[in-house]
Every structure is written in structure tokens, then in C-alpha cells.
Write a protein that holds these residues in place. Structure first.
Motif, mmCIF file in Angstrom:
data_model
loop_
_atom_site.group_PDB
_atom_site.id
_atom_site.type_symbol
_atom_site.label_atom_id
_atom_site.label_comp_id
_atom_site.label_asym_id
_atom_site.label_seq_id
_atom_site.Cartn_x
_atom_site.Cartn_y
_atom_site.Cartn_z
ATOM 1 N N TYR A 1 52.131 60.949 42.862
ATOM 2 C CA TYR A 1 53.469 60.499 43.267
ATOM 3 C C TYR A 1 54.456 61.669 43.254
ATOM 4 O O TYR A 1 55.181 61.887 44.232
ATOM 5 C CB TYR A 1 53.958 59.374 42.339
ATOM 6 N N LEU A 2 54.505 62.428 42.172
ATOM 7 C CA LEU A 2 55.467 63.525 42.058
ATOM 8 C C LEU A 2 55.193 64.607 43.104
ATOM 9 O O LEU A 2 56.122 65.137 43.719
ATOM 10 C CB LEU A 2 55.446 64.106 40.639
ATOM 11 N N LYS A 3 53.936 64.915 43.327
ATOM 12 C CA LYS A 3 53.592 65.911 44.340
ATOM 13 C C LYS A 3 53.914 65.405 45.746
ATOM 14 O O LYS A 3 54.337 66.185 46.605
ATOM 15 C CB LYS A 3 52.121 66.302 44.218
ATOM 16 N N ALA A 4 53.739 64.111 45.977
ATOM 17 C CA ALA A 4 54.095 63.545 47.284
ATOM 18 C C ALA A 4 55.602 63.640 47.504
ATOM 19 O O ALA A 4 56.052 63.939 48.616
ATOM 20 C CB ALA A 4 53.627 62.090 47.378
ATOM 21 N N PHE A 5 56.387 63.408 46.459
ATOM 22 C CA PHE A 5 57.844 63.536 46.604
ATOM 23 C C PHE A 5 58.197 64.977 46.951
ATOM 24 O O PHE A 5 59.049 65.227 47.804
ATOM 25 C CB PHE A 5 58.557 63.074 45.328
ATOM 26 N N ASP A 6 57.515 65.949 46.323
ATOM 27 C CA ASP A 6 57.734 67.365 46.645
ATOM 28 C C ASP A 6 57.301 67.687 48.076
ATOM 29 O O ASP A 6 57.769 68.653 48.663
ATOM 30 C CB ASP A 6 56.945 68.269 45.690
ATOM 31 N N ASN A 7 56.395 66.880 48.604
ATOM 32 C CA ASN A 7 55.837 67.103 49.938
ATOM 33 C C ASN A 7 56.480 66.186 50.976
ATOM 34 O O ASN A 7 55.845 65.794 51.947
ATOM 35 C CB ASN A 7 54.314 66.896 49.888
ATOM 36 N N GLY A 8 57.731 65.826 50.762
ATOM 37 C CA GLY A 8 58.457 65.036 51.744
ATOM 38 C C GLY A 8 57.988 63.603 51.907
ATOM 39 O O GLY A 8 58.205 62.983 52.941
ATOM 40 N N GLY A 9 57.303 63.066 50.882
ATOM 41 C CA GLY A 9 56.870 61.673 50.934
ATOM 42 C C GLY A 9 55.449 61.463 51.407
ATOM 43 O O GLY A 9 55.038 60.335 51.677
ATOM 44 N N THR A 10 54.672 62.543 51.481
ATOM 45 C CA THR A 10 53.292 62.463 51.950
ATOM 46 C C THR A 10 52.340 62.853 50.819
ATOM 47 O O THR A 10 52.522 63.882 50.178
ATOM 48 C CB THR A 10 53.073 63.400 53.150
ATOM 49 N N THR A 11 51.321 62.031 50.591
ATOM 50 C CA THR A 11 50.349 62.310 49.529
ATOM 51 C C THR A 11 49.389 63.421 49.953
ATOM 52 O O THR A 11 49.381 63.848 51.116
ATOM 53 C CB THR A 11 49.527 61.051 49.188
ATOM 54 N N SER A 12 48.538 63.827 49.037
ATOM 55 C CA SER A 12 47.573 64.896 49.315
ATOM 56 C C SER A 12 46.557 64.485 50.379
ATOM 57 O O SER A 12 45.933 65.343 50.997
ATOM 58 C CB SER A 12 46.855 65.315 48.030
ATOM 59 N N THR A 13 46.387 63.186 50.604
ATOM 60 C CA THR A 13 45.459 62.714 51.643
ATOM 61 C C THR A 13 46.158 62.492 52.980
ATOM 62 O O THR A 13 45.522 62.069 53.946
ATOM 63 C CB THR A 13 44.789 61.389 51.213
ATOM 64 N N GLY A 14 47.480 62.719 53.014
ATOM 65 C CA GLY A 14 48.246 62.500 54.234
ATOM 66 C C GLY A 14 48.827 61.101 54.347
ATOM 67 O O GLY A 14 49.479 60.779 55.334
ATOM 68 N N SER B 1 57.732 46.570 48.499
ATOM 69 C CA SER B 1 57.559 47.733 49.368
ATOM 70 C C SER B 1 58.765 48.019 50.260
ATOM 71 O O SER B 1 59.153 49.171 50.439
ATOM 72 C CB SER B 1 56.324 47.558 50.250
ATOM 73 N N SER B 2 59.357 46.978 50.819
ATOM 74 C CA SER B 2 60.478 47.177 51.734
ATOM 75 C C SER B 2 61.675 47.820 51.022
ATOM 76 O O SER B 2 62.249 48.795 51.514
ATOM 77 C CB SER B 2 60.879 45.840 52.355
ATOM 78 N N GLN B 3 62.052 47.277 49.863
ATOM 79 C CA GLN B 3 63.182 47.838 49.121
ATOM 80 C C GLN B 3 62.854 49.224 48.564
ATOM 81 O O GLN B 3 63.715 50.104 48.554
ATOM 82 C CB GLN B 3 63.608 46.900 47.994
ATOM 83 N N ILE B 4 61.628 49.421 48.101
ATOM 84 C CA ILE B 4 61.238 50.741 47.584
ATOM 85 C C ILE B 4 61.290 51.764 48.716
ATOM 86 O O ILE B 4 61.770 52.882 48.529
ATOM 87 C CB ILE B 4 59.844 50.693 46.928
ATOM 88 N N GLY B 5 60.823 51.375 49.900
ATOM 89 C CA GLY B 5 60.919 52.263 51.057
ATOM 90 C C GLY B 5 62.357 52.618 51.367
ATOM 91 O O GLY B 5 62.669 53.776 51.683
ATOM 92 N N ALA B 6 63.258 51.638 51.282
ATOM 93 C CA ALA B 6 64.682 51.893 51.529
ATOM 94 C C ALA B 6 65.249 52.834 50.473
ATOM 95 O O ALA B 6 65.974 53.785 50.796
ATOM 96 C CB ALA B 6 65.457 50.581 51.546
ATOM 97 N N LEU B 7 64.914 52.608 49.204
ATOM 98 C CA LEU B 7 65.379 53.499 48.130
ATOM 99 C C LEU B 7 64.924 54.931 48.395
ATOM 100 O O LEU B 7 65.732 55.864 48.349
ATOM 101 C CB LEU B 7 64.851 53.005 46.779
ATOM 102 N N PHE B 8 63.631 55.115 48.657
ATOM 103 C CA PHE B 8 63.106 56.465 48.885
ATOM 104 C C PHE B 8 63.730 57.107 50.119
ATOM 105 O O PHE B 8 64.010 58.304 50.127
ATOM 106 C CB PHE B 8 61.587 56.455 48.998
ATOM 107 N N ALA B 9 63.949 56.342 51.166
ATOM 108 C CA ALA B 9 64.567 56.892 52.379
ATOM 109 C C ALA B 9 66.009 57.305 52.107
ATOM 110 O O ALA B 9 66.441 58.382 52.530
ATOM 111 C CB ALA B 9 64.511 55.873 53.514
#
Length: 148
Positions: free
Chosen positions: A13-26, A50-58
Motif C-alpha cells: 500500500y505505501l509503495k503504491a501511494f509512492d507510485n501514484g496509486g499503482t501497485t507493484s503488479t500494475g 471502495s467508492s468513498q475510499i477512491g474519492a478520498l485517495f483521488a
């Protein structure tokens, strides 16, 4: 799940946040969360599902030009159950300006995340940090030094 398996999900999760929201598998970062997960972020509130979490992250992610977590200095706390806590530091650039943990000492960049992870999915994540990344909200805190 073992503590190390939970830790690997939290790190992904933390690395995906550093990578603009993309995990190591894409895959998108939301794939790391259960459909009914909860995420708390200061000054945003509680996102449920998921919908609200997506909005928070965006919305929060949209204010960041970049972030880098300092993995080597993480402090992990395991409960022996589904919950784990990680304390850490970061640096990056917010739309209002850059930040780096410890510069200044009272500024943004220190954080603590409380994860609940089951079945290799984040069920609950409560994020504790100062969301004033650029350190602009100083007038309300008389104990802060005058800007130089």
C-alpha cells in the motif's frame, strides 16, 4: 495470516501511494482493500467502501505532486491479531509546497498508520498525520517560531 504477510500488504500500500496509486503488479491501489473497508484521513473524515475510499485517495492524492516514504526507518508494532501499526516519516511535494520530516521539526512528514488486514486485504486503515504538508497553518499555533 502471519505478521509478515500483513506487513507485506501494508508495504505494498505505501509503495503504491509512492507510485501514484499503482501497485507493484500494475493494479490500482484500491485492489488492496476489501469492498467494505474503512479509511480515515485527518480533515477528510471516514471513507467507507471502495467508492468513498477512491474519492478520498483521488482528493488527497490530487494535492500531492509526489511522496516518498522512508522505509528504512519504519517502526512496526504487531498485535498478534489482524491489527498492525507502523510509524514512519516521508518527504515530498504538496501543491502548496514541499515538506520533509524534521524540517522544521514541528512540520509535516511524521505519520502513523493503523491497519487491520485479513485475507490479504486491508479491512481498515486509520491514518494519523498533519495534513498541512507545506506548513502554512501556523497563525493559530502561538508556540511555533516566527518564520525566517
Amino acid at each position: 495470516m502471519t505478521d509478515e504477510q500483513r506487513k507485506s500488504v501494508a508495504l505494498e500500500y505505501l509503495k503504491a501511494f509512492d507510485n501514484g496509486g499503482t501497485t507493484s503488479t500494475g493494479a490500482p491501489i484500491l485492489d488492496l482493500f476489501a469492498e467494505d473497508a474503512q479509511v480515515y484521513f485527518p480533515k477528510w473524515g471516514l471513507a467507507e467502501g471502495s467508492s468513498q475510499i477512491g474519492a478520498l485517495f483521488a482528493e488527497v492524492g490530487g494535492t500531492l505532486r509526489g511522496i516518498k516514504h522512508h522505509y528504512a526507518s519504519f517502526n512496526w508494532h504487531f498485535t498478534g491479531g489482524d491489527t498492525l501499526v507502523v510509524e514512519g516519516t516521508s518527504h515530498g511535494e504538496h501543491r502548496d509546497g514541499p515538506w520533509r520530516a524534521g524540517v522544521p521539526e514541528w512540520g509535516a512528514g511524521r505519520w502513523c498508520d493503523v491497519f487491520e488486514i485479513r485475507d490479504f486485504l486491508v479491512q481498515r486503515l486509520f491514518i494519523y498525520l498533519d495534513p498541512d504538508y507545506a506548513g502554512r497553518d501556523t497563525a493559530r499555533y502561538p508556540w511555533l517560531p516566527e518564520p525566517h
